[in-house]
Each structure stands twice: as C-alpha cells, then as structure tokens.
Design a protein around this motif. Structure first.
Motif, mmCIF file in Angstrom:
data_model
loop_
_atom_site.group_PDB
_atom_site.id
_atom_site.type_symbol
_atom_site.label_atom_id
_atom_site.label_comp_id
_atom_site.label_asym_id
_atom_site.label_seq_id
_atom_site.Cartn_x
_atom_site.Cartn_y
_atom_site.Cartn_z
ATOM 1 N N ALA A 243 2.876 42.852 58.037
ATOM 2 C CA ALA A 243 3.564 43.179 56.793
ATOM 3 C C ALA A 243 5.030 42.764 56.925
ATOM 4 C CB ALA A 243 3.475 44.672 56.497
ATOM 5 N N GLU A 244 5.546 42.139 55.903
ATOM 6 C CA GLU A 244 6.944 41.733 55.949
ATOM 7 C C GLU A 244 7.884 42.934 55.929
ATOM 8 O OE1 GLU A 244 7.253 37.287 54.151
ATOM 9 O OE2 GLU A 244 6.906 38.870 52.670
ATOM 10 N N ASP A 245 7.373 44.098 55.523
ATOM 11 C CA ASP A 245 8.177 45.311 55.538
ATOM 12 C C ASP A 245 7.980 46.119 56.823
ATOM 13 O OD1 ASP A 245 5.564 45.587 54.289
ATOM 14 O OD2 ASP A 245 6.032 47.702 54.028
ATOM 15 N N ASP A 246 7.386 45.515 57.836
ATOM 16 C CA ASP A 246 7.222 46.176 59.130
ATOM 17 C C ASP A 246 8.601 46.325 59.770
ATOM 18 O OD1 ASP A 246 6.724 46.816 61.843
ATOM 19 O OD2 ASP A 246 4.785 45.809 61.786
ATOM 20 N N ALA B 221 8.557 40.556 61.062
ATOM 21 C CA ALA B 221 7.591 39.590 60.537
ATOM 22 C C ALA B 221 7.713 38.224 61.205
ATOM 23 C CB ALA B 221 7.763 39.455 59.025
ATOM 24 N N TRP C 114 -0.899 38.300 55.214
ATOM 25 C CA TRP C 114 0.247 39.155 54.941
ATOM 26 C C TRP C 114 -0.205 40.402 54.183
ATOM 27 C CZ3 TRP C 114 4.352 38.404 57.659
ATOM 28 C CH2 TRP C 114 4.661 37.101 58.108
ATOM 29 N N ASN D 17 1.646 42.940 52.922
ATOM 30 C CA ASN D 17 2.937 43.497 52.534
ATOM 31 C C ASN D 17 2.774 44.824 51.803
ATOM 32 O OD1 ASN D 17 4.117 41.288 53.637
ATOM 33 N ND2 ASN D 17 4.530 40.242 51.712
ATOM 34 N N GLY D 18 3.658 45.744 52.133
ATOM 35 C CA GLY D 18 3.625 47.063 51.522
ATOM 36 C C GLY D 18 3.046 48.137 52.414
ATOM 37 N N GLU E 134 -0.846 37.634 49.783
ATOM 38 C CA GLU E 134 0.014 38.740 50.142
ATOM 39 C C GLU E 134 -0.330 39.959 49.297
ATOM 40 O OE1 GLU E 134 4.053 37.623 49.787
ATOM 41 O OE2 GLU E 134 4.034 36.327 51.544
ATOM 42 N N VAL F 239 1.184 43.227 47.557
ATOM 43 C CA VAL F 239 2.512 43.636 47.124
ATOM 44 C C VAL F 239 2.560 45.087 46.663
ATOM 45 C CG1 VAL F 239 3.199 41.311 46.506
ATOM 46 C CG2 VAL F 239 2.050 42.716 44.806
#
Length: 316
Positions: A245-248, A253, A270, A272-273, A302, A304
């Motif tokens: 996840a890009e919010d890790d 990421a 991905w 994400n969230g 991804e 979201v």
C-alpha cells in the motif's frame, strides 16, 4: 520505545561508546533482536489475539527444533491423510504471530489446502525474546524439512522478507525454500535501512554503528548489504507477487517499486488504503492472492477505498 525509555537508552549507549564502540555495537545488536512482549497490548489487540487463538484451537500444533536449543511453533490446518492437495506456508511480521494471521490462513485453507502457519522464535507460541533474520530463515528451512515442499509461501512484512532471503539462497549452509510462488505483503526489499534508522534512534556513532552492522556478518556469514533481495527476485524460478500500500507508514512503498524493477517475474499489486496492518485481512488482497495462487490473472488495479476491518496487529 517510550520517550523516557528512549532517553535512558541513548544515555546508556553514549556512555558505553565512550568505553568501547565494539561493546556498544554488540549491545545494540542484542537490543535490535529483542522481540516485543508476546502479550497483546490494548483492547483491540487483545480482542484480535483472542479471536485468532480461538480459531486456531483446532489446528494441529507442532514444535520445530532449531539450533541452540531454540524452537518454533507451527500450526497445521487440513493436515493428515486427506489426499493430494496444495500446501502453503504462512509467515508473520515482527511483533506478530499466527493469531493475527487467521483471516489469511482461513482463506487459503477454505478449499482444503494444507496450510502451515509458522510462529518465529520470540513470537506467538514460540518461546524466547530473540529473533534475527538468520534465525527466521532457519525456521523456514526447518518447516520445509518437517512438512515437505510447499507449493507457495505467503509472508507479511518481516516474514515476507525472510521468505525472499530464504528463496534467494543468501545464507550459506541454510537450505533455501523451494516453492513455485511467493507472496510478500508490505515487505521490505532490503534490511540496511532498518539498521540505519535503529542506530540513529539510539544515538550510535559511526564506529558503534559499524560494529552493529558487522555483527550481522559474524552471526549469519553474510554482510548487511547482501540482504538485498530486490534484484535476485527477478532471477528466481518462483513467481513473485508483491502486495503493498502506498500509505504504508512502516515499510515505504519504494520497497515494492524496487521489487517491481526486478523484471517480469515479479508482479506488484497496489492495495492502497489498507496501510501496513489492515492489508493482511483485506478482501481485495485475499482475492488477489487467491487469483495468483490459482493462476488466474487479475487486473492488478490500485485500491483507493476500503471498508474498515478489525485491526490485526502485525508490525515489521
């Protein structure tokens, strides 16, 4: 580490470094390898742990002997004489254990696959308060020797990194895991950043930091820089799915992007969230793993948004 405890620790290492950088490095390594208390902290963690242990109560529990008198606990679901079926290995993150991985285990086992959940030393039902990467890789090799070849291995955070270190054969004298597929979830691609951040946190100077990192070589037979599994991932016979996840906020990421750069052998999904912890039991993630293990191609888009899920604490 609490602010007061960190302040005391930094003062202690400042004093120790004045006496011996080598001794400071040795002490830092022991602290680095000290695992968190196994008793869950906080109401959510206690509830998640209790629910997980209740789910695992009917699983077969097996203790795996490791070097130096250490042992690792393993849970087996759908074991015994049930005929030919897939066999999967599941590994957890730092400070976690199989009690927090039961959403994933249940999903893998729902169609009859044999699933082995491995508690690393110092975690879950495995005794002790000490773990390093070499010991984790030894536990993976022992599980393979005990249960036979796995069709796939799935690991979260530290557990995913341990699977990749094992599969790439980085450690001498430890048999690599031989699998057709590997799934990493929120996992680092190399380990040097952890040591750098840790040394900075406790106030190590240059010489003591070098001693800390040098201890890795003396323990494992490999230098810290060798624990970079991104490029070797592209040369594995096994197919690799990296979920991140890009919010890790715990494992950046960029680690997934380093895996992705290894080539077509690595697919990145991905999620994400879902951050670093919710990602383990998220339905889109479980569906993606199922598609990957079943040779079905997903769209790999991804994510979201998400529905709030019960938190299962599973840090690096």
């Amino acid at each position: 580490m609490a602010k007061f405890a960190l302040g005391v620790t930094r003062l202690g290492f400042t004093a120790l470094q004045a006496i011996s950088s080598r001794l400071a490095g040795e002490a830092a390594f022991r602290l680095f390898c000290r695992t968190p208390p196994q008793r869950p902290q906080g109401a959510k963690a206690k509830a998640a742990h209790a629910a997980g242990m209740d789910w695992l109560k009917d699983a077969e529990r097996i203790e795996l002997p490791l070097a130096g008198g250490k042992r690792a606990a393993a849970f087996r679901i759908n074991g015994g004489a049930l005929g030919k079926r897939k066999r999967y290995l599941v590994t957890h993150g730092w400070g976690s254990g199989m009690a927090y991985m039961t959403d994933l285990i249940a999903h893998l086992a729902k169609d009859g696959a044999e699933v082995i959940g491995l508690d690393f030393p110092g975690h879950g039902l495995s005794r002790g308060r000490f773990l390093h990467m070499g010991l984790a890789v030894e536990a993976i090799a022992t599980a393979q020797e005990r249960f036979g070849a796995f069709d796939a291995a799935i690991g979260h955070s530290f557990g995913g990194a341990a699977l990749m270190v094992s599969a790439t054969g980085i450690l001498p004298h430890v048999r690599p895991i031989e699998v057709e597929k590997i799934v990493t979830i929120g996992s680092p691609s190399e380990m040097a950043w952890l040591f750098t951040d840790f040394g900075r946190m406790i106030g190590l100077g240059k010489a003591a930091q070098a001693a800390l990192e040098g201890k890795v070589g003396r323990i494992t037979g490999r230098q810290l820089a060798d624990f970079d599994v991104a490029k070797p991932a592209g040369r594995l016979r096994a197919q690799v799915l990296t979920i991140h996840a890009e919010d890790d906020k715990e494992v950046g990421a960029h680690h997934a992007r380093r895996y992705q750069a290894a080539g077509d052998a690595v697919r990145v999904f991905w999620a994400n969230g879902f951050g670093h912890r919710r990602i383990i039991g998220a339905k889109p993630v479980l569906d993606e793993i199922e598609a990957f293990l079943g040779d079905r191609q997903s769209e790999g888009v991804e994510i979201v948004s998400f529905v709030e899920l019960p938190v299962r604490r599973a840090s690096l």
